[in-house]
Design a protein around this motif. Structure first.
Motif, PDB file in Angstrom:
ATOM      1  N   GLY A  52      48.984  29.752  40.401  1.00  0.00           N
ATOM      2  CA  GLY A  52      49.634  29.723  41.704  1.00  0.00           C
ATOM      3  C   GLY A  52      50.546  30.921  41.905  1.00  0.00           C
ATOM      4  N   ALA A  53      51.241  31.295  40.840  1.00  0.00           N
ATOM      5  CA  ALA A  53      52.130  32.463  40.922  1.00  0.00           C
ATOM      6  C   ALA A  53      51.335  33.738  41.207  1.00  0.00           C
ATOM      7  CB  ALA A  53      52.915  32.611  39.624  1.00  0.00           C
ATOM      8  N   LEU A  54      50.163  33.863  40.605  1.00  0.00           N
ATOM      9  CA  LEU A  54      49.306  35.023  40.872  1.00  0.00           C
ATOM     10  C   LEU A  54      48.835  35.041  42.318  1.00  0.00           C
ATOM     11  CD1 LEU A  54      47.075  35.187  37.662  1.00  0.00           C
ATOM     12  CD2 LEU A  54      48.522  37.022  38.518  1.00  0.00           C
ATOM     13  N   ASP A  55      48.483  33.878  42.838  1.00  0.00           N
ATOM     14  CA  ASP A  55      47.954  33.795  44.193  1.00  0.00           C
ATOM     15  C   ASP A  55      48.962  34.217  45.252  1.00  0.00           C
ATOM     16  OD1 ASP A  55      45.338  33.063  43.685  1.00  0.00           O
ATOM     17  OD2 ASP A  55      45.793  30.920  43.625  1.00  0.00           O
ATOM     18  N   VAL A  56      50.246  33.956  44.998  1.00  0.00           N
ATOM     19  CA  VAL A  56      51.265  34.252  46.014  1.00  0.00           C
ATOM     20  C   VAL A  56      52.115  35.463  45.659  1.00  0.00           C
ATOM     21  CG1 VAL A  56      51.371  31.827  46.675  1.00  0.00           C
ATOM     22  CG2 VAL A  56      52.976  32.702  44.971  1.00  0.00           C
ATOM     23  N   ALA A  57      51.773  36.145  44.557  1.00  0.00           N
ATOM     24  CA  ALA A  57      52.581  37.296  44.126  1.00  0.00           C
ATOM     25  C   ALA A  57      52.560  38.390  45.181  1.00  0.00           C
ATOM     26  CB  ALA A  57      52.042  37.839  42.804  1.00  0.00           C
ATOM     27  N   LYS A  58      53.708  39.008  45.389  1.00  0.00           N
ATOM     28  CA  LYS A  58      53.781  40.152  46.288  1.00  0.00           C
ATOM     29  C   LYS A  58      53.032  41.333  45.672  1.00  0.00           C
ATOM     30  CE  LYS A  58      58.290  38.918  48.250  1.00  0.00           C
ATOM     31  NZ  LYS A  58      59.710  39.340  48.418  1.00  0.00           N
ATOM     32  N   THR A  59      52.516  42.200  46.531  1.00  0.00           N
ATOM     33  CA  THR A  59      51.839  43.401  46.053  1.00  0.00           C
ATOM     34  C   THR A  59      52.841  44.267  45.296  1.00  0.00           C
ATOM     35  OG1 THR A  59      50.287  43.352  47.894  1.00  0.00           O
ATOM     36  CG2 THR A  59      50.556  45.445  46.738  1.00  0.00           C
ATOM     37  N   LYS A  66      45.725  36.834  49.302  1.00  0.00           N
ATOM     38  CA  LYS A  66      45.757  37.419  50.636  1.00  0.00           C
ATOM     39  C   LYS A  66      45.194  38.833  50.680  1.00  0.00           C
ATOM     40  CE  LYS A  66      49.527  34.681  52.587  1.00  0.00           C
ATOM     41  NZ  LYS A  66      50.873  34.695  53.216  1.00  0.00           N
ATOM     42  N   THR A  67      45.330  39.580  49.596  1.00  0.00           N
ATOM     43  CA  THR A  67      44.861  40.973  49.594  1.00  0.00           C
ATOM     44  C   THR A  67      43.790  41.215  48.526  1.00  0.00           C
ATOM     45  OG1 THR A  67      46.686  41.603  48.129  1.00  0.00           O
ATOM     46  CG2 THR A  67      47.043  41.863  50.485  1.00  0.00           C
ATOM     47  N   ARG A  68      43.236  40.139  47.983  1.00  0.00           N
ATOM     48  CA  ARG A  68      42.264  40.285  46.895  1.00  0.00           C
ATOM     49  C   ARG A  68      41.042  41.095  47.325  1.00  0.00           C
ATOM     50  NH1 ARG A  68      41.349  35.107  45.929  1.00  0.00           N
ATOM     51  NH2 ARG A  68      39.521  35.100  47.283  1.00  0.00           N
ATOM     52  N   GLY A  69      40.538  40.834  48.524  1.00  0.00           N
ATOM     53  CA  GLY A  69      39.360  41.556  48.989  1.00  0.00           C
ATOM     54  C   GLY A  69      39.600  43.056  49.063  1.00  0.00           C
ATOM     55  N   ALA A  70      40.767  43.445  49.588  1.00  0.00           N
ATOM     56  CA  ALA A  70      41.084  44.872  49.701  1.00  0.00           C
ATOM     57  C   ALA A  70      41.201  45.518  48.332  1.00  0.00           C
ATOM     58  CB  ALA A  70      42.387  45.052  50.484  1.00  0.00           C
ATOM     59  N   PHE A  71      41.790  44.794  47.363  1.00  0.00           N
ATOM     60  CA  PHE A  71      41.962  45.362  46.029  1.00  0.00           C
ATOM     61  C   PHE A  71      40.611  45.564  45.333  1.00  0.00           C
ATOM     62  CE2 PHE A  71      46.512  43.481  45.609  1.00  0.00           C
ATOM     63  CZ  PHE A  71      46.995  44.545  46.349  1.00  0.00           C
ATOM     64  N   ILE A  72      39.723  44.567  45.419  1.00  0.00           N
ATOM     65  CA  ILE A  72      38.404  44.716  44.795  1.00  0.00           C
ATOM     66  C   ILE A  72      37.617  45.814  45.520  1.00  0.00           C
ATOM     67  CG2 ILE A  72      36.280  43.563  44.077  1.00  0.00           C
ATOM     68  CD1 ILE A  72      37.760  40.903  44.291  1.00  0.00           C
ATOM     69  N   ALA A  73      37.726  45.852  46.850  1.00  0.00           N
ATOM     70  CA  ALA A  73      37.038  46.895  47.620  1.00  0.00           C
ATOM     71  C   ALA A  73      37.557  48.282  47.261  1.00  0.00           C
ATOM     72  CB  ALA A  73      37.212  46.640  49.118  1.00  0.00           C
ATOM     73  N   ALA A  74      38.871  48.390  46.977  1.00  0.00           N
ATOM     74  CA  ALA A  74      39.446  49.688  46.609  1.00  0.00           C
ATOM     75  C   ALA A  74      38.887  50.167  45.269  1.00  0.00           C
ATOM     76  CB  ALA A  74      40.965  49.590  46.532  1.00  0.00           C
ATOM     77  N   VAL A  75      38.683  49.239  44.330  1.00  0.00           N
ATOM     78  CA  VAL A  75      38.050  49.590  43.053  1.00  0.00           C
ATOM     79  C   VAL A  75      36.648  50.135  43.314  1.00  0.00           C
ATOM     80  CG1 VAL A  75      37.122  48.656  40.894  1.00  0.00           C
ATOM     81  CG2 VAL A  75      39.399  47.983  41.662  1.00  0.00           C
ATOM     82  N   PHE A  76      35.887  49.415  44.150  1.00  0.00           N
ATOM     83  CA  PHE A  76      34.513  49.823  44.433  1.00  0.00           C
ATOM     84  C   PHE A  76      34.474  51.124  45.234  1.00  0.00           C
ATOM     85  CE2 PHE A  76      30.311  49.199  46.599  1.00  0.00           C
ATOM     86  CZ  PHE A  76      29.550  49.212  45.443  1.00  0.00           C
ATOM     87  N   ALA A  77      35.507  51.343  46.085  1.00  0.00           N
ATOM     88  CA  ALA A  77      35.546  52.552  46.913  1.00  0.00           C
ATOM     89  C   ALA A  77      35.677  53.813  46.077  1.00  0.00           C
ATOM     90  CB  ALA A  77      36.697  52.466  47.909  1.00  0.00           C
ATOM     91  N   MET A  78      36.143  53.681  44.835  1.00  0.00           N
ATOM     92  CA  MET A  78      36.215  54.848  43.962  1.00  0.00           C
ATOM     93  C   MET A  78      34.831  55.425  43.694  1.00  0.00           C
ATOM     94  SD  MET A  78      39.390  55.419  43.430  1.00  0.00           S
ATOM     95  CE  MET A  78      39.502  56.443  41.959  1.00  0.00           C
ATOM     96  N   GLN A  79      33.794  54.609  43.935  1.00  0.00           N
ATOM     97  CA  GLN A  79      32.428  55.105  43.836  1.00  0.00           C
ATOM     98  C   GLN A  79      32.215  56.290  44.775  1.00  0.00           C
ATOM     99  OE1 GLN A  79      29.052  52.579  44.895  1.00  0.00           O
ATOM    100  NE2 GLN A  79      28.708  52.140  42.756  1.00  0.00           N
ATOM    101  N   GLY A  80      32.755  56.169  45.988  1.00  0.00           N
ATOM    102  CA  GLY A  80      32.602  57.261  46.957  1.00  0.00           C
ATOM    103  C   GLY A  80      33.218  58.553  46.470  1.00  0.00           C
ATOM    104  N   PHE A  81      34.407  58.448  45.860  1.00  0.00           N
ATOM    105  CA  PHE A  81      35.046  59.641  45.318  1.00  0.00           C
ATOM    106  C   PHE A  81      34.263  60.195  44.128  1.00  0.00           C
ATOM    107  CE2 PHE A  81      39.007  57.716  47.226  1.00  0.00           C
ATOM    108  CZ  PHE A  81      39.091  58.650  48.254  1.00  0.00           C
ATOM    109  N   GLY A  82      33.610  59.304  43.359  1.00  0.00           N
ATOM    110  CA  GLY A  82      32.780  59.771  42.246  1.00  0.00           C
ATOM    111  C   GLY A  82      31.592  60.569  42.728  1.00  0.00           C
TER     112      GLY A  82
END
Length: 535
Positions: free
Chosen positions: A13-20, A162-178
Motif C-alpha cells: 500500500g505504501a508503494l502504491d501511494v508513494a509520492k514520485t 497513479k504514474t506506473r504507466g508513465a514510468f514503465i513507458a519511460a523505460v521502454f521509450a529509451m528504445q527510441g534513444f537507442g
C-alpha cells in the motif's frame, strides 16, 4: 478451494501511494539504459549490412557492389531475434524463480560480453566472419531477451499506481534513444574514417572504394553497445529486490518493508505473520485451471496483440529502402564508396527515428495515465491500419515523381502511431495484470510471442514484398506479391490486433494486486496507508 483470508500488506500500500521521488527516476534510468542498449544492439546491424556485403561479397568485375546473399542476410539480421525470443522465455521464468535482482545482472553482463565479441572474428573468410558474428549475436539477443520481462517487472513493482504507466513507458521509450544513438554513432564513425581514409566511388575504382580500414568501422559500431550496458551494471547490482517479490513470492514481508523504507525514505512496519499465513487459493500455477479461469483470456490478449503488432512494426523496415531511394537520400550504390553509403544510410535512419520514432514513445509517456492503456492501443492499431491502407490503395500514385513527400509523411505516421500505441502498451500491460510470482514469466511469454511476429515480419515479408516480375526482384530473391499487396496484409494484421485488444483489461489507476487478485482481504484505503507509512 477455500483458504485463509489474506490481510493487506502495508508495504505494498505504501508503494502504491508513494509520492514520485528520486528513486523512481534512478530506476527509470537504470532499467532504461538496458533498453537503450537493447535497441542499439538490435537495430545497429541494419546500418552495417551494406558495408559487410561490400567487404566480404564483392565479385571482381561486377558492375555493382557486393551484397549479402539472402540466406546470409537473413541469418545476420535474424539470429539476434531468435536469441531474444529464447531469452525472453528463459529469463522471464528465471526472474520469478530466483528473483528480479539476481537475474538482472546476469542479462546485462551477457549483453556487455556479447556486444564486444560481436566485433571479433575467428578467421578472415566470409564464412568464418559471418559465422562468428551470428554466434555472438544469438547470445547477445539471448541477454537482450531477458531484459524485456525483468525491466518491465522491476519498474512496475517499484512504481506507484497513479504514474506506473508513465514510468514503465519511460523505460521502454529509451528504445527510441537507442535507435537514435545507433544512427548517430554510425554517422560519427563513418565520417571520421571517411576523412582519414578517403576513397573513390565504386564505379570509378571498385577495389579502392572499400578501404581496408573499413573493416574496423562495423566492428566499432557493434562493440559500442557494450558501453551503456557496462556503465549501469554496478547500479543494477546495488538495487534492492522489489518489495512485491520479497513479500508475495519470497514471503518475507519484514525484509520488503526494510528495503522500501530505505528507498522511500519512510518508516514502514510489517507483520511477518501476514505472509506466513497466506497459503490460499491464490497460489495457483501457470498451467492450472485457476490461472486459465482468472488470466487465460488476458494472456491470450497480450500474446496475440504483441505478435500482430511486431509483424507490422518490424516489416516497416522493408520499405525504408524504397523511401530513401525515392526522395534522394541514398543514391545508387555504385555512385558511392563503402563509407559514403554507410554514412548516408545512417543519416537517413537517424532522421526517421528523430521525426517519427522518438516522439511517439514520449507521447505515450505523457498521456498513458490520462487516456489509459486500452484506448492508446486501440487507437494506435486503428491509425496504423488507416495509414497503411493510405499507402497501399494509391501506392502507384505515391511512388511516381512529385508525390514522394506524401508517401514519407504517411510512412512516418505509421511509426508514430506504432510507438504512441501498441508498441508501447504491449510492453506495459503484461507487467501489470499478472500475479507477482508469474509476472516475469507471463511478460516473457508475451514478449516472445511478439518476437516471433518480428521474425515473421522481418523475413517472411522480405520475400513477400519482392516484385512479382522475376526480372525486378532483388538479387538472389524469388518473386513475391509486391510492396502494395504486402501493405494490405500488414493493414490486416493491425485490424486483427485491434480486435484482440478487447481481451486485455484496463489497468490505469489500479494497484498490481487489484489487477492480479493478490493480497485480497480487508479493504484498506490509500489514506490508511499514508498514515501507516509515516515520514
Amino acid at each position: 478451494m477455500v483458504g485463509t483470508q489474506q490481510q493487506p500488506l502495508e508495504v505494498l500500500g505504501a508503494l502504491d501511494v508513494a509520492k514520485t521521488q528520486w528513486y523512481h527516476f534512478t530506476t527509470i534510468i537504470i532499467a532504461g539504459m538496458g533498453f537503450f542498449t537493447d535497441a542499439y544492439d538490435l537495430f545497429c546491424i541494419s546500418l552495417v549490412t551494406k558495408l559487410l556485403g561490400r567487404l566480404y561479397y564483392t565479385v571482381p568485375g561486377s558492375p555493382t557492389p557486393g551484397t549479402l546473399p539472402p540466406n546470409v542476410s537473413a541469418a545476420v539480421n535474424g539470429v539476434a531475434f531468435c536469441g531474444t525470443l529464447s531469452g525472453q522465455l528463459f529469463f522471464g521464468w528465471l526472474g520469478d524463480k530466483l528473483g528480479r535482482k539476481k537475474v538482472y545482472g546476469m542479462t546485462l553482463m551477457m549483453m556487455v560480453l556479447c556486444s564486444l565479441a560481436s566485433g571479433l572474428s575467428f578467421g578472415h573468410t566470409p564464412k568464418t566472419v559471418m559465422g562468428t558474428l551470428c554466434f555472438f549475436r544469438f547470445w547477445l539477443g539471448f541477454g537482450i531477451g531477458g531484459d524485456y520481462p525483468l525491466s518491465a517487472t522491476i519498474m512496475s513493482e517499484y512504481a506507484n499506481k497513479k504514474t506506473r504507466g508513465a514510468f514503465i513507458a519511460a523505460v521502454f521509450a529509451m528504445q527510441g534513444f537507442g535507435i537514435l544513438a545507433g544512427g548517430l554513432i554510425a554517422i560519427v564513425i563513418s565520417s571520421t574514417f571517411r576523412a582519414r581514409f578517403p576513397a573513390p566511388v565504386y564505379e570509378v575504382d571498385p577495389a579502392a572504394s572499400v578501404p581496408a580500414q573499413a573493416d574496423y568501422v562495423w566492428r566499432i559500431i557493434l562493440m559500442f553497445g557494450a558501453i551503456p550496458a557496462g556503465v549501469t551494471y554496478y547500479w543494477r547490482l546495488k538495487m534492492p529486490e522489489t518489495a512485491r517479490y520479497t513479500a508475495l513470492v519470497a514471503k518475507n514481508a519484514k525484509q520488503a518493508a526494510a528495503d522500501m523504507s530505505k528507498v522511500l525514505n519512510v518508516e514502514i512496519t510489517e507483520e511477518q505473520a501476514k505472509t506466513e499465513d497466506s497459503k490460499d487459493e491464490s497460489q495457483y500455477g501457470l498451467f492450472s485451471m485457476e490461472f486459465l479461469r482468472r488470466h487465460g483470456k488476458h494472456l491470450l490478449g497480450t500474446t496475440t496483440t504483441w505478435f500482430l503488432l511486431d509483424i507490422a512494426f518490424y516489416s516497416q523496415n522493408l520499405f525504408q529502402k524504397d523511401i530513401f531511394g525515392a526522395i534522394g537520400w541514398i543514391p545508387k550504390p555504385k555512385t558511392m564508396s563503402a563509407l559514403d553509403e554507410l554514412y548516408k544510410i545512417a543519416r537517413a535512419q537517424t532522421l526517421i527515428a528523430l521525426c517519427g520514432t522518438v516522439p511517439g514513445y514520449w507521447f505515450t509517456v505523457g498521456l498513458i495515465d490520462i487516456i489509459g492503456r486500452f484506448w492508446i492501443q486501440l487507437v494506435g492499431f486503428l491509425m496504423m491500419s488507416i495509414f497503411m491502407l493510405g499507402l497501399a490503395i494509391p501506392y502507384h500514385h505515391w511512388t511516381t515523381s512529385g508525390n514522394h513527400i506524401g508517401f514519407v509523411v504517411m510512412y512516418a505516421f505509421t511509426f508514430f502511431f506504432a510507438n504512441f500505441g501498441p508498441n508501447s502498451t504491449t510492453f506495459i500491460v503484461p507487467a501489470e495484470i499478472f500475479p507477482a510470482r508469474l509476472r516475469s514469466t507471463c511478460h516473457g511469454i508475451s514478449a516472445a510471442s511478439g518476437k516471433l511476429g518480428a521474425i515473421i515480419g522481418s523475413f517472411g515479408f522480405l520475400y513477400l514484398a519482392q516484385n512479382p516480375d522475376p526480372t525486378k526482384t532483388d538479387h538472389g530473391y524469388p518473386p513475391g506479391i509486391g510492396v502494395r499487396n504486402s501493405l494490405f496484409l500488414l493493414a490486416g494484421c493491425n485490424v486483427l490486433g485491434l480486435l484482440f485488444t478487447f481481451l486485455v483489461p484496463e489497468s490505469k489507476g489500479k494497484s498490481l494486486e487489484e489487477m492480479s487478485g493478490e493480497n485480497e482481504g480487508n479493504e484498506t484505503s490509500d489514506d490508511d496507508y499514508r498514515k501507516t507509512a509515516t515520514v
